[in-house]
Design an enzyme around this catalytic site. Sequence first.
Site, PDB file in Angstrom:
ATOM      1  N   TYR A  56     -16.787  31.654  30.226  1.00  0.00           N
ATOM      2  CA  TYR A  56     -16.522  33.036  29.843  1.00  0.00           C
ATOM      3  C   TYR A  56     -16.044  33.131  28.413  1.00  0.00           C
ATOM      4  O   TYR A  56     -15.735  32.123  27.775  1.00  0.00           O
ATOM      5  CB  TYR A  56     -15.490  33.673  30.798  1.00  0.00           C
ATOM      6  CG  TYR A  56     -14.055  33.229  30.589  1.00  0.00           C
ATOM      7  CD1 TYR A  56     -13.631  31.948  30.937  1.00  0.00           C
ATOM      8  CD2 TYR A  56     -13.109  34.094  30.034  1.00  0.00           C
ATOM      9  CE1 TYR A  56     -12.314  31.552  30.750  1.00  0.00           C
ATOM     10  CE2 TYR A  56     -11.785  33.707  29.851  1.00  0.00           C
ATOM     11  CZ  TYR A  56     -11.395  32.436  30.205  1.00  0.00           C
ATOM     12  OH  TYR A  56     -10.088  32.039  30.012  1.00  0.00           O
ATOM     13  N   ARG A  70     -25.040  26.568  48.995  1.00  0.00           N
ATOM     14  CA  ARG A  70     -23.938  25.727  48.533  1.00  0.00           C
ATOM     15  C   ARG A  70     -24.282  24.243  48.581  1.00  0.00           C
ATOM     16  O   ARG A  70     -24.566  23.694  49.639  1.00  0.00           O
ATOM     17  CB  ARG A  70     -22.671  26.007  49.364  1.00  0.00           C
ATOM     18  CG  ARG A  70     -21.445  25.283  48.820  1.00  0.00           C
ATOM     19  CD  ARG A  70     -20.193  25.607  49.610  1.00  0.00           C
ATOM     20  NE  ARG A  70     -19.038  24.921  49.049  1.00  0.00           N
ATOM     21  CZ  ARG A  70     -18.728  23.658  49.319  1.00  0.00           C
ATOM     22  NH1 ARG A  70     -19.467  22.953  50.155  1.00  0.00           N
ATOM     23  NH2 ARG A  70     -17.675  23.091  48.754  1.00  0.00           N
ATOM     24  N   ARG A 124     -19.034  29.649  20.516  1.00  0.00           N
ATOM     25  CA  ARG A 124     -18.278  28.886  21.518  1.00  0.00           C
ATOM     26  C   ARG A 124     -18.936  29.013  22.889  1.00  0.00           C
ATOM     27  O   ARG A 124     -18.987  28.039  23.658  1.00  0.00           O
ATOM     28  CB  ARG A 124     -16.821  29.354  21.568  1.00  0.00           C
ATOM     29  CG  ARG A 124     -15.974  28.496  22.518  1.00  0.00           C
ATOM     30  CD  ARG A 124     -14.503  28.822  22.445  1.00  0.00           C
ATOM     31  NE  ARG A 124     -14.235  30.192  22.870  1.00  0.00           N
ATOM     32  CZ  ARG A 124     -13.055  30.788  22.752  1.00  0.00           C
ATOM     33  NH1 ARG A 124     -12.034  30.144  22.206  1.00  0.00           N
ATOM     34  NH2 ARG A 124     -12.883  32.029  23.161  1.00  0.00           N
ATOM     35  N   LEU A 144      -8.337  24.332  24.248  1.00  0.00           N
ATOM     36  CA  LEU A 144      -9.486  25.170  23.895  1.00  0.00           C
ATOM     37  C   LEU A 144      -9.460  25.412  22.384  1.00  0.00           C
ATOM     38  O   LEU A 144      -8.398  25.706  21.820  1.00  0.00           O
ATOM     39  CB  LEU A 144      -9.381  26.509  24.631  1.00  0.00           C
ATOM     40  CG  LEU A 144     -10.552  27.457  24.383  1.00  0.00           C
ATOM     41  CD1 LEU A 144     -11.803  26.950  25.101  1.00  0.00           C
ATOM     42  CD2 LEU A 144     -10.218  28.863  24.831  1.00  0.00           C
ATOM     43  N   GLU A 146      -1.166  23.469  24.828  1.00  0.00           N
ATOM     44  CA  GLU A 146      -1.467  24.857  24.425  1.00  0.00           C
ATOM     45  C   GLU A 146      -0.812  25.792  25.434  1.00  0.00           C
ATOM     46  O   GLU A 146      -0.196  25.351  26.408  1.00  0.00           O
ATOM     47  CB  GLU A 146      -2.972  25.095  24.375  1.00  0.00           C
ATOM     48  CG  GLU A 146      -3.665  24.904  25.705  1.00  0.00           C
ATOM     49  CD  GLU A 146      -5.176  25.127  25.665  1.00  0.00           C
ATOM     50  OE1 GLU A 146      -5.659  25.818  24.760  1.00  0.00           O
ATOM     51  OE2 GLU A 146      -5.856  24.624  26.568  1.00  0.00           O
TER      52      GLU A 146
HETATM   53  N1  PDD Z   1      -7.628  33.076  26.636  1.00  0.00           N
HETATM   54  N2  PDD Z   1      -6.261  28.401  25.127  1.00  0.00           N
HETATM   55  C1  PDD Z   1      -6.534  28.876  26.346  1.00  0.00           C
HETATM   56  C2  PDD Z   1      -6.283  28.005  27.530  1.00  0.00           C
HETATM   57  C3  PDD Z   1      -7.036  30.180  26.495  1.00  0.00           C
HETATM   58  O1  PDD Z   1      -7.323  30.654  27.723  1.00  0.00           O
HETATM   59  C4  PDD Z   1      -7.227  30.998  25.344  1.00  0.00           C
HETATM   60  C5  PDD Z   1      -7.780  32.383  25.430  1.00  0.00           C
HETATM   61  C6  PDD Z   1      -6.916  30.446  24.087  1.00  0.00           C
HETATM   62  C7  PDD Z   1      -7.120  31.215  22.810  1.00  0.00           C
HETATM   63  O2  PDD Z   1      -8.492  31.346  22.515  1.00  0.00           O
HETATM   64  P1  PDD Z   1      -9.040  32.605  21.701  1.00  0.00           P
HETATM   65  O3  PDD Z   1      -8.250  32.667  20.443  1.00  0.00           O
HETATM   66  O4  PDD Z   1     -10.449  32.297  21.483  1.00  0.00           O
HETATM   67  O5  PDD Z   1      -8.811  33.812  22.568  1.00  0.00           O
HETATM   68  C8  PDD Z   1      -6.450  29.148  24.017  1.00  0.00           C
HETATM   69  C9  PDD Z   1      -8.246  34.360  26.827  1.00  0.00           C
HETATM   70  C10 PDD Z   1      -7.752  35.402  25.879  1.00  0.00           C
HETATM   71  C11 PDD Z   1      -8.146  34.753  28.293  1.00  0.00           C
HETATM   72  O6  PDD Z   1      -8.409  33.895  29.112  1.00  0.00           O
HETATM   73  O7  PDD Z   1      -7.825  35.899  28.588  1.00  0.00           O
END
Ligand code: PDD
Length: 286
Positions: A33, A100, A52, A206, A181
């Site tokens: 996603y 499945r 990405r 990520l 993170e």
């Molecule tokens: N989450 N790390 C993780 C585990 C994340 O789920 C996200 C983003 C980020 C930051 O990535 P970006 O700057 O591309 O949004 C880092 C999104 C916002 C979500 O799951 O809602």
Amino acid sequence: MARIVYVNGRYLPYAEAGVHVEDRGFQFADSVYEVCEVKSGALIDTTRHLARLDRSLAELKIAKPMSDAALRHVLAQIVRRNRVRDGLVYLQVTRGKAARDFLFPGETDPTLVALARPIDPYKVAAKAKSGIAVKTVPDPRWGRCDLKTVMLLPAALAKETAREAGAQEAWFVDEKGFVTEGASSNAWIVRPDGFVLTRPLDNRILGGVTRATLLDLLKAQGVPVEQRPFTVPEAQAAREAFVTSASATVMPVVSIDGHKVAEGRPGDLTKRLREKFHDLAEITPV
Ligand code: PDD
């Protein structure tokens, strides 16, 4: 709330939107996603998000559902049809539906879902003004956190733990004591000597789109950056701390496990980066 949802070529009322019970996204989290920010009626950093998405799909050998131009069209349509000026777009691609079986099915059409929903910009601004509290938790996730998959149970559990502790975000910590993170964000600190620290890209985190754009901004601003892992005590002793994500852009962190960061107020650099973020981000009016 989203009113219109895109599902496999159709724009449907929210209540009628659905995917098959044997969709592999549902049964195996066999799905990736993207979440993109919508600000003042424009999509932010679409090119990086689509790049990405391509990488996540390719690594998992999920077929790309449509061209980038067509995806951009769907994103713009879903923002417009839901009349979102400030908020988010959520885009999900699964390997599709099949009886499945752990093994990949032969030929399946990927499932594509997109929705957009508003977020009150004043609420986000109020949160940024006060800053958020972070709770640290051990990182139990798999070894491919560089892929944006919907395997989000560890993140959901970590956020619940954070909420129980009165915090708004969880920071995962690896077995060596380094912050990997946030549950849904990248983690940053500003050292007392002014260096900005964030973990380098590896398979434990990520590669955030907001992270990439912020690195551009830091460079443009001449702020020294060191990409290396940091520990929880280092973060607690930092001058400033913050997280980045598409949903929060640059969000100040004012306490970590109940320990105030500096004075327990958003830092000056963090505030400046938040203000200037969209000067450098890619803006695509819809
Ligand atoms: N989450 N790390 C993780 C585990 C994340 O789920 C996200 C983003 C980020 C930051 O990535 P970006 O700057 O591309 O949004 C880092 C999104 C916002 C979500 O799951 O809602």
